[in-house]
Design a protein around this motif. Structure first.
Motif, PDB file in Angstrom:
ATOM      1  N   UNK A  16       0.826  -1.200   0.000  1.00  0.00           N
ATOM      2  CA  UNK A  16       0.000   0.000   0.000  1.00  0.00           C
ATOM      3  C   UNK A  16       0.865   1.257   0.000  1.00  0.00           C
ATOM      4  N   UNK A  17       0.245   2.371  -0.244  1.00  0.00           N
ATOM      5  CA  UNK A  17       0.944   3.655  -0.214  1.00  0.00           C
ATOM      6  C   UNK A  17       1.551   3.910   1.168  1.00  0.00           C
ATOM      7  N   UNK A  18       0.822   3.594   2.219  1.00  0.00           N
ATOM      8  CA  UNK A  18       1.326   3.782   3.580  1.00  0.00           C
ATOM      9  C   UNK A  18       2.559   2.934   3.839  1.00  0.00           C
ATOM     10  N   UNK A  19       2.542   1.686   3.418  1.00  0.00           N
ATOM     11  CA  UNK A  19       3.699   0.811   3.613  1.00  0.00           C
ATOM     12  C   UNK A  19       4.885   1.311   2.801  1.00  0.00           C
ATOM     13  N   UNK A  20       4.613   1.789   1.595  1.00  0.00           N
ATOM     14  CA  UNK A  20       5.679   2.329   0.745  1.00  0.00           C
ATOM     15  C   UNK A  20       6.337   3.536   1.433  1.00  0.00           C
ATOM     16  N   UNK A  21       5.520   4.389   2.067  1.00  0.00           N
ATOM     17  CA  UNK A  21       6.067   5.567   2.751  1.00  0.00           C
ATOM     18  C   UNK A  21       6.895   5.182   3.973  1.00  0.00           C
TER      19      UNK A  21
END
Length: 146
Positions: free
Chosen positions: A22-27
């Motif tokens: 997810x975008x959160x995990x990527x960040x």
């Protein structure tokens, strides 16, 4: 390792664990990738201000579960997190301050690592134990606290 290759490897590891990247995990991964030393959740939130604290907790738990992140527990209220050595190809150990909780990395000369590996292998063989790797943490007081 380049950020693109890192993200590809993380995506593969998450898929193998039946999770999405997810975008959160990527960040979170990006924040860990840019960190010079293991970091706390508050430090991750300073870098990635768009993330909620609860989201960072959940994402770190999943990233740790699939082997992307290593958690370093200290005596203070905050664990520290870093990318797993399998992703960074950077075998190192930690200096952990028992006063302020600071964690910094250090490396041993290759000859010392080989000596330790041999000693660990002998101990493991005596206990019929299969070694996947090792971590060495030195616990004491940092220069600021001593």
């Amino acid at each position: 390792m380049s950020a693109d290759l890192l993200h590809d490897d993380v995506a593969t590891m998450l898929r193998a664990g039946d999770h999405r990247y997810t975008t959160g995990r990527r960040r979170v991964v990006a924040a860990l990738h840019t960190a010079a030393n293991p970091v706390t959740i508050p430090q991750i939130l300073e870098v990635e201000t768009s993330l909620a604290q609860s989201s960072v907790y959940r994402n770190l738990a999943i990233l740790e579960e699939v082997g992307v992140v290593a958690r370093i527990v200290t005596h203070d209220d905050h664990a520290r997190y870093e990318l797993a050595e399998t992703l960074t190809d950077d075998h190192h150990h930690h200096l952990i301050c028992t006063t302020c909780g600071a964690v910094s990395d250090f490396e041993l000369p290759p000859k010392v690592e080989r000596t330790l590996d041999a000693a660990f292998a002998a101990s493991a063989a005596a206990a019929n134990f299969q070694i996947d790797g090792h971590r060495l943490d030195l616990v004491g007081s940092c220069a600021d606290c001593s």
